[in-house]
Design a protein around this motif. Sequence first.
Motif, PDB file in Angstrom:
ATOM      1  N   GLU A   1      63.744 -14.032 -57.769  1.00 23.31           N
ATOM      2  CA  GLU A   1      63.419 -13.268 -58.966  1.00 23.31           C
ATOM      3  C   GLU A   1      61.666 -13.100 -58.535  1.00 23.31           C
ATOM      4  O   GLU A   1      60.979 -12.313 -58.611  1.00 23.31           O
ATOM      5  CB  GLU A   1      63.850 -12.901 -60.102  1.00 23.31           C
ATOM      6  N   ALA A   2      61.652 -13.461 -59.130  1.00 31.03           N
ATOM      7  CA  ALA A   2      59.810 -14.423 -59.372  1.00 31.03           C
ATOM      8  C   ALA A   2      59.078 -14.395 -58.051  1.00 31.03           C
ATOM      9  O   ALA A   2      58.111 -13.457 -57.809  1.00 31.03           O
ATOM     10  CB  ALA A   2      59.357 -16.349 -59.394  1.00 31.03           C
ATOM     11  N   THR A   3      59.936 -14.690 -56.882  1.00 33.28           N
ATOM     12  CA  THR A   3      59.413 -13.079 -55.227  1.00 33.28           C
ATOM     13  C   THR A   3      59.455 -12.222 -55.226  1.00 33.28           C
ATOM     14  O   THR A   3      58.070 -11.990 -54.932  1.00 33.28           O
ATOM     15  CB  THR A   3      60.212 -14.357 -54.336  1.00 33.28           C
TER      16      THR A   3
ATOM     17  N   SER B   1      53.158 -12.149 -63.904  1.00 29.56           N
ATOM     18  CA  SER B   1      52.298 -12.526 -62.614  1.00 29.56           C
ATOM     19  C   SER B   1      52.130 -13.316 -62.847  1.00 29.56           C
ATOM     20  O   SER B   1      51.333 -13.699 -63.146  1.00 29.56           O
ATOM     21  CB  SER B   1      50.949 -11.500 -62.113  1.00 29.56           C
ATOM     22  N   GLU B   2      52.511 -14.770 -62.145  1.00 21.03           N
ATOM     23  CA  GLU B   2      51.924 -16.191 -61.978  1.00 21.03           C
ATOM     24  C   GLU B   2      52.593 -16.786 -60.448  1.00 21.03           C
ATOM     25  O   GLU B   2      53.342 -16.037 -60.362  1.00 21.03           O
ATOM     26  CB  GLU B   2      51.766 -16.534 -63.087  1.00 21.03           C
ATOM     27  N   ARG B   3      51.578 -17.601 -60.276  1.00 16.90           N
ATOM     28  CA  ARG B   3      52.575 -18.390 -58.661  1.00 16.90           C
ATOM     29  C   ARG B   3      53.376 -19.453 -58.832  1.00 16.90           C
ATOM     30  O   ARG B   3      53.802 -19.417 -60.215  1.00 16.90           O
ATOM     31  CB  ARG B   3      51.528 -19.263 -58.539  1.00 16.90           C
ATOM     32  N   LEU B   4      55.042 -18.924 -58.074  1.00 16.91           N
ATOM     33  CA  LEU B   4      56.031 -19.884 -58.517  1.00 16.91           C
ATOM     34  C   LEU B   4      55.859 -21.240 -58.895  1.00 16.91           C
ATOM     35  O   LEU B   4      56.834 -21.402 -59.749  1.00 16.91           O
ATOM     36  CB  LEU B   4      56.244 -19.500 -57.044  1.00 16.91           C
ATOM     37  N   GLY B   5      55.112 -21.604 -58.637  1.00 19.84           N
ATOM     38  CA  GLY B   5      55.004 -23.653 -59.015  1.00 19.84           C
ATOM     39  C   GLY B   5      54.657 -23.600 -60.467  1.00 19.84           C
ATOM     40  O   GLY B   5      54.560 -24.639 -61.783  1.00 19.84           O
ATOM     41  N   LYS B   6      54.057 -22.502 -61.332  1.00 19.14           N
ATOM     42  CA  LYS B   6      53.949 -22.275 -62.830  1.00 19.14           C
ATOM     43  C   LYS B   6      55.046 -22.338 -63.358  1.00 19.14           C
ATOM     44  O   LYS B   6      54.953 -22.537 -64.426  1.00 19.14           O
ATOM     45  CB  LYS B   6      52.688 -20.896 -62.722  1.00 19.14           C
TER      46      LYS B   6
ATOM     47  N   ASN C   1      64.711  -6.750 -58.636  1.00 20.07           N
ATOM     48  CA  ASN C   1      64.390  -7.195 -56.695  1.00 20.07           C
ATOM     49  C   ASN C   1      64.474  -5.790 -56.139  1.00 20.07           C
ATOM     50  O   ASN C   1      65.768  -5.795 -55.134  1.00 20.07           O
ATOM     51  CB  ASN C   1      65.467  -7.936 -57.107  1.00 20.07           C
ATOM     52  N   GLU C   2      63.589  -4.926 -56.584  1.00 17.62           N
ATOM     53  CA  GLU C   2      63.225  -4.281 -55.401  1.00 17.62           C
ATOM     54  C   GLU C   2      64.224  -3.199 -55.181  1.00 17.62           C
ATOM     55  O   GLU C   2      64.860  -2.126 -54.831  1.00 17.62           O
ATOM     56  CB  GLU C   2      63.101  -4.660 -53.938  1.00 17.62           C
TER      57      GLU C   2
ATOM     58  N   LYS D   1      55.437 -10.422 -55.401  1.00 18.66           N
ATOM     59  CA  LYS D   1      55.697  -9.172 -54.001  1.00 18.66           C
ATOM     60  C   LYS D   1      55.154  -7.748 -53.741  1.00 18.66           C
ATOM     61  O   LYS D   1      54.136  -7.296 -53.470  1.00 18.66           O
ATOM     62  CB  LYS D   1      56.976  -9.685 -52.987  1.00 18.66           C
ATOM     63  N   SER D   2      56.035  -7.052 -55.286  1.00 24.63           N
ATOM     64  CA  SER D   2      55.816  -6.308 -56.161  1.00 24.63           C
ATOM     65  C   SER D   2      54.266  -5.825 -56.256  1.00 24.63           C
ATOM     66  O   SER D   2      53.428  -4.998 -56.588  1.00 24.63           O
ATOM     67  CB  SER D   2      56.675  -5.455 -56.694  1.00 24.63           C
TER      68      SER D   2
END
Length: 725
Positions: free
Chosen positions: A264-266, A249-254, A146-147, A270-271
Amino acid sequence: MGTRKKVHAFVRVKPTDDFAHEMIKYGDDNKSIDIHLKKDLQRGVVNNKQTDWSFKLDGVLHNASQDLVYETVAKDLVAQALDGYNGTIMCYGQTGAGKTYTMTGATENYKHRGILPRALQQVFRMIEERPTHAITVRVSYLEIYNESLFDLLSTLPYVGPSVTPMTIVENPQGVFIKGLSVHLTNQEEDAFSLLFEGETNRIIASHTMNKNSSRSHCIFTIYVEAHSRTLSDEKYVTSKINLVDLAGSERLGKSGSEGRMLKEATYINKSLSFLEQAIIALGDQKRDHIPFRQSKLTHALKDSLGGNCNMVLLTNIYGEAAQLEETLSSLRFASRMKLVTTEPAINEKYDAERMVKNLEKELALLKQELAIHDSLANRTLVNYDPMDEIQIAEINSQVRRYLEGTLDEIDIINLRQIQEVFNQFRVVLSQQEQEVESTLRRKYTLIDKNDFAAISAVQKAGLMDVDGHLVGEPDGQSFGLGVTPFSTKPGKKPKSKKMFKEQLGPSTPPPKPVAFEDFKNERGSEINRIFKENKSILNERRKRASETTQRINAIKREMDLTKEALNFQKSIREKQGEYENKGLMIIDEEEFLLILKLKDLKKQYRAEYQDLRDLRAEIQYCQHLVDQCRHRLLTEFDIWYNESFFIPEDMQVSLKPGSSIRPGMLPVSRLVSLGEDDQDKFNQLQQRVLPEGPDSISFYNAKVKTEQKRNYLKTMMGLQQAHRK
């Protein structure tokens, strides 16, 4: 610098029973992969959507064992690290595609171990094969979640959590993580223990793609430093191997993420998006700016991405039709990475200790050669060693006698002596200038002719006439030296306050500086005499303390040199082998003499330091007396000045002894500042600072600022507590 080379990009396909043979095809050379999508007939007859893609890579690993993956991807890179080349291996791909398995492997199964433990193993194996080099290995384990930066090895008992957050810092040597612990590993087992310790601290979570998904980016770094045991060359090589396991690395919907995992996924997406932007910029030759600082991940990997580093990307993908969109995204990333070029070069550094030893050997040879030349030229024995304090003092004495005229010439011996002669000329000149200035300051108050503010103040005080001449200037030629009393002729008594009033008129009091000089010669003469005596004693104690301080510093420098020589003798003894007799260590005569000398110097240091402490106590007491005398002198002058020039004569009868009004009951308008001059302040600062060395001034400045900050925080806390009450 080395030649530029492209990043190597490999693809590893996760084995599956439901492999999409019709959609995914491999090239015959196992270096390309083709993707085919069937047309969507629901979109109509006219459908221009792309359905075929072809990707050229450095290798496609399908149904490959962990051994084959390491041999193909990492072995050469790790081998070059021991020669001084930096290396980075990065695993990229969607969650569940096998990144962590490829990088770390199954820790419970030795055969299934991943790239990271195999790299550690290879490093230590190669160290055993290089007995001619002294190689040290250190490791660190960084997590970006989370950065935020976390040290995965901070749980070790001798490390502990960091008080301040870790930060990414850049310097000419590259990028490093400030606050990240780095651990020395002397053997393979120690390195594995650190790896497993870090693995247990990683942040994992479960979602629809993987029940043990890594929710953070992790960078395990191996630092290597190699010194030659056989060559006397002071050069040595360093390198580091970054082993990077990226989050999925995957889209949030998946991912089916919610709540904390959605956050976390966001951050992960982003990174990774910023990572892809940096890769695109690196692949574009026209781009000047690379956005490394957009995320912690790209900033931490700045050296690896397009820098002085061998770079390998291993993209993990699914072979199933349902994951084809994410597979295409991962392959596009790998293709972009292949466009990036790096410039690997050997990292050579210089061993300062070995460099000094080599220079000492060369210096000894040069001295021998000079001795031979002197002998052939029939010259007397010349000493080329650095001059000691006794020799420098002798040159200083020669220079003083030469300037006084008692010495006709100074004999020239060698270049070092000539340089010291000029240096002592400078020292003597500087001391004479200081003595002249000190003498002038004791007698006069110096006024700069170009300081218009000071001149204006002096004119207002009545110490300068309208023509700009100070009181006491002969024939208008300025000598710029302070205040003289009204009466400057020898043998003439100072003017009384009655004469003041006659000269200036009944309503015009004399300027305070002039009246103050008269007061010190009449009514305040006794207290002024005591003040001068106390100040004279204070100056004498300060001078003695200054001399003692200089002796302490000289002894301290001699102690440091003796310690260095003693440590050098000990290191020689340890290298040659230590000898014992009846349990006692045998040392040579030179080391024994150094020990005795150090003991004697410590005794002198303690004695001088005790003298300095006693002098400091005396200075503090004398300073207190001087301050008391100064305060009393100013107070009595103010009383005398107000009573003498601001009270009518017919009412001054009330101030005589036995009257109802006591001296000092009248209000004080303003005090004349008899403050310490610059020399006094410098002397006090010198006494406080010099015992710790000339460089301690900065330390005391910082101490003052710290105390101010501490007092400020303490005051603010007190105000907050009072506000709560």
